[in-house]
Design an enzyme around this catalytic site. Sequence first.
Site, PDB file in Angstrom:
ATOM      1  N   CYS A  95     -30.195 -28.075 -24.574  1.00 20.57           N
ATOM      2  CA  CYS A  95     -30.966 -27.416 -23.520  1.00 20.57           C
ATOM      3  C   CYS A  95     -32.205 -26.666 -24.049  1.00 20.57           C
ATOM      4  O   CYS A  95     -33.158 -27.310 -24.463  1.00 20.57           O
ATOM      5  CB  CYS A  95     -30.040 -26.510 -22.719  1.00 20.57           C
ATOM      6  SG  CYS A  95     -30.690 -26.101 -21.106  1.00 20.57           S
ATOM      7  N   ARG A 129     -32.708 -25.811  -9.795  1.00 23.27           N
ATOM      8  CA  ARG A 129     -31.760 -25.476 -10.864  1.00 23.27           C
ATOM      9  C   ARG A 129     -30.747 -26.616 -10.926  1.00 23.27           C
ATOM     10  O   ARG A 129     -30.051 -26.905  -9.952  1.00 23.27           O
ATOM     11  CB  ARG A 129     -31.087 -24.127 -10.593  1.00 23.27           C
ATOM     12  CG  ARG A 129     -30.120 -23.754 -11.699  1.00 23.27           C
ATOM     13  CD  ARG A 129     -30.189 -22.307 -12.101  1.00 23.27           C
ATOM     14  NE  ARG A 129     -31.399 -21.966 -12.842  1.00 23.27           N
ATOM     15  CZ  ARG A 129     -31.531 -22.036 -14.172  1.00 23.27           C
ATOM     16  NH1 ARG A 129     -30.535 -22.448 -14.925  1.00 23.27           N
ATOM     17  NH2 ARG A 129     -32.663 -21.693 -14.763  1.00 23.27           N
ATOM     18  N   HIS A 191     -23.937 -28.630 -22.546  1.00 20.69           N
ATOM     19  CA  HIS A 191     -23.671 -27.401 -23.312  1.00 20.69           C
ATOM     20  C   HIS A 191     -22.365 -27.427 -24.096  1.00 20.69           C
ATOM     21  O   HIS A 191     -21.793 -28.470 -24.324  1.00 20.69           O
ATOM     22  CB  HIS A 191     -23.704 -26.197 -22.367  1.00 20.69           C
ATOM     23  CG  HIS A 191     -25.093 -25.697 -22.131  1.00 20.69           C
ATOM     24  ND1 HIS A 191     -25.748 -24.922 -23.048  1.00 20.69           N
ATOM     25  CD2 HIS A 191     -25.950 -25.895 -21.120  1.00 20.69           C
ATOM     26  CE1 HIS A 191     -26.956 -24.636 -22.587  1.00 20.69           C
ATOM     27  NE2 HIS A 191     -27.104 -25.224 -21.415  1.00 20.69           N
TER      28      HIS A 191
HETATM   29  N1  GLN Z   1     -35.389 -22.452 -20.060  1.00 21.88           N
HETATM   30  C1  GLN Z   1     -34.457 -23.433 -19.932  1.00 21.88           C
HETATM   31  C2  GLN Z   1     -34.238 -24.015 -18.558  1.00 21.88           C
HETATM   32  O1  GLN Z   1     -33.711 -23.392 -17.638  1.00 21.88           O
HETATM   33  C3  GLN Z   1     -33.288 -23.298 -20.804  1.00 21.88           C
HETATM   34  C4  GLN Z   1     -31.946 -23.018 -20.187  1.00 21.88           C
HETATM   35  C5  GLN Z   1     -30.798 -23.276 -21.077  1.00 21.88           C
HETATM   36  O2  GLN Z   1     -30.927 -23.364 -22.316  1.00 21.88           O
HETATM   37  N2  GLN Z   1     -29.650 -23.359 -20.490  1.00 21.88           N
HETATM   38  O3  GLN Z   1     -34.648 -25.105 -18.383  1.00 21.88           O
END
Ligand code: GLN
Length: 240
Positions: A95, A129, A191
Amino acid sequence: MNLTIGYLYGDLMNIYGDTGNIIALQKRAEWRGIEVKLKIKSLKSKIKKGEIDLFFFGGGQDQAQGIVASDLESSGKGKIIKEEVEREVPLLAICGGYQLLGKYYKPAKGPKLPGVGLFPAYTVASDTRMIGNIVVDSQFGNLIGFENHSGKTYLKDGARPLGTVITGFGNNEEDKTEGCIYKNAIGSYMHGSLLPKNPELADWLLKKALEIKYGKEVTLEPLDDPLETQAHITAIQRFL
Ligand code: GLN
């Protein structure tokens, strides 16, 4: 045999269970009698060539990404990581870490953050999101993970995705690609549950790390994996 894992900015970039990936790597090596040294490489650290056998870079919020992006550039660590990946040292970036290893990340507020340019990709913040469980078809079989990002990553021509999204969003929710693979470096939006739930991918990284370090082909001893396999199968069945 022994291995040194470098946890890039482990104190700043480690959300949604990302450290689980480090634990999976450590345990799967140690269960095979391979000694593991873990080094956190953060703002004040230096990285010497040949010092790290396997890099891990987790996710983080935009604020941490800003600090880390400028350190990667000003300290020269970004350049060294790129050179190490060129000589096939394996790396896993998730990410926010993945975004900073591309060409650039443009956050919702403020200027573009420069990337290391190791992955032929760039990322732009969006209003969506992208959150939830994700299943991806890849060269490692089906991978299962959890994603939570608003950045949309676009691969440049010729870039190789890690896989194709079966369910979830992946790089940008538009083109069904997820992640990127360059030499032995993998970038992904999946993740902390990635390596614990996908032990084959963990073993691929360990094998590559040992092969580059020792300069010979390495066959990893199989492990007794019924719990990991069951977690993988159950999670995939639940989300498909
Ligand atoms: N800035 C990033 C996004 O929301 C990173 C988020 C993350 O590492 N979970 O795209």
